[in-house]
Design a protein around this motif. Sequence first.
Motif, short mmCIF file in Angstrom:
data_model
loop_
_atom_site.label_atom_id
_atom_site.label_comp_id
_atom_site.label_asym_id
_atom_site.label_seq_id
_atom_site.Cartn_x
_atom_site.Cartn_y
_atom_site.Cartn_z
N ILE A 277 4.26 0.40 2.39
CA ILE A 277 3.24 -0.60 2.72
C ILE A 277 2.29 -0.77 1.54
O ILE A 277 1.91 -1.90 1.18
CB ILE A 277 2.46 -0.19 3.98
CG1 ILE A 277 3.42 0.00 5.17
CG2 ILE A 277 1.42 -1.25 4.31
CD1 ILE A 277 4.19 -1.23 5.55
N LYS A 278 1.90 0.32 0.92
CA LYS A 278 1.03 0.23 -0.26
C LYS A 278 1.69 -0.60 -1.35
O LYS A 278 1.05 -1.44 -1.99
CB LYS A 278 0.73 1.63 -0.80
CG LYS A 278 -0.20 2.45 0.06
CD LYS A 278 -0.47 3.80 -0.59
CE LYS A 278 -1.40 4.66 0.25
NZ LYS A 278 -1.62 5.99 -0.35
N LEU A 279 2.99 -0.37 -1.56
CA LEU A 279 3.71 -1.09 -2.60
C LEU A 279 3.79 -2.58 -2.27
O LEU A 279 3.62 -3.44 -3.14
CB LEU A 279 5.10 -0.50 -2.77
CG LEU A 279 5.86 -0.86 -4.05
CD1 LEU A 279 5.09 -0.39 -5.28
CD2 LEU A 279 7.26 -0.23 -4.03
N LEU A 280 4.04 -2.91 -1.00
CA LEU A 280 4.09 -4.31 -0.59
C LEU A 280 2.73 -4.98 -0.77
O LEU A 280 2.65 -6.11 -1.27
CB LEU A 280 4.55 -4.43 0.87
CG LEU A 280 4.51 -5.83 1.49
CD1 LEU A 280 5.35 -6.81 0.67
CD2 LEU A 280 4.99 -5.79 2.94
N VAL A 281 1.66 -4.29 -0.39
CA VAL A 281 0.32 -4.85 -0.54
C VAL A 281 0.00 -5.10 -2.02
O VAL A 281 -0.54 -6.15 -2.37
CB VAL A 281 -0.72 -3.92 0.10
CG1 VAL A 281 -2.14 -4.36 -0.27
CG2 VAL A 281 -0.56 -3.92 1.62
N GLU A 282 0.36 -4.17 -2.87
CA GLU A 282 0.13 -4.36 -4.31
C GLU A 282 0.93 -5.55 -4.83
O GLU A 282 0.46 -6.33 -5.66
CB GLU A 282 0.51 -3.09 -5.06
CG GLU A 282 -0.45 -1.92 -4.81
CD GLU A 282 0.08 -0.61 -5.36
OE1 GLU A 282 1.18 -0.62 -5.96
OE2 GLU A 282 -0.59 0.42 -5.18
N PHE A 283 2.17 -5.69 -4.35
CA PHE A 283 3.03 -6.80 -4.75
C PHE A 283 2.41 -8.13 -4.31
O PHE A 283 2.36 -9.11 -5.08
CB PHE A 283 4.41 -6.61 -4.12
CG PHE A 283 5.46 -7.54 -4.63
CD1 PHE A 283 6.19 -7.23 -5.78
CD2 PHE A 283 5.75 -8.72 -3.97
CE1 PHE A 283 7.18 -8.08 -6.25
CE2 PHE A 283 6.73 -9.58 -4.44
CZ PHE A 283 7.45 -9.26 -5.59
#
Length: 295
Positions: A277-283
Amino acid sequence: MNQWQGLAEFVAVAETGSFTAAAGRLAVSVAQVSRQVSGLEDRLGAKLFYRTTRKVVMTENGGVYYQHCRSLMDGLAEAERAILDLQATPRGKIKMTAPITYGEESVMPLVNDFVLQYPQLELHCQLSNQLDDLVTQGYDLAIRIGTLSDSAMMAKKLASRTRYVCAAPSYLNRYGIAHSLAELEQHNCLVGGSDIWRFQEAGKSRNIRVSGNIHCNSGHALVDAALKGVGLIQLPDYYVQAHLNEGSLISLLDHFREPEEGIWALFPHSRNLSPKIKLLVEFLAAGLGAASHNN
């Protein structure tokens, strides 16, 4: 009884051939290593090492026990690597929600790119303008626009948007340009989901009730009507920016425009924010932020 107790100390001594070296490897005291190994020997009822002042040598029992312990330790390390890999490589299910139009035009193209990079993900996205409860609906992530009121959520700002009042040159040539908020009542204002248009005047918010001959809850339909010279519209930048850039729509009342609104990623406080989820939000922040800066 903890059957793992003493195993790490035993393996370290077996592999270094020294209680002192084993203590250094494990960053504990020599006394603790000695105590753990002695406790293990007592539990097993077998001698695992011959100890002299010069060296430490495994007994036959110690050699057999080491082979099994080494397999156990390797298995534990492999299990930890598997979890780390799972965390490092996004996979599994993500359930999210976003507003319909902004989701269609801005969010989902980026999400699709993200899934293309990480094909082991399973994405469930509900595009809705309803503010569903994230916890009860089981959402991992929600995209929201504007002022946030739910303090039970954690939030990260992804980008911002601007509302524009605009019209086609053909309309303005016929009916003239509105220079004040009061002049809006003289114009055909095409109405979307609300007949209230929002502005800022002298640092204060102003809500103006407008009217016109088209009422439609589709921003795209209103843009089409405006492009054909039917009337004025007030819509966010992602509907009209390209038309403003090419001159097929003209922005009006710019000095009464409201400040930018935030576009947010929301997560439930009660839910552990996983690396995927963190990676998706950063993306999303990178993609949506770049898009808003280019507007």
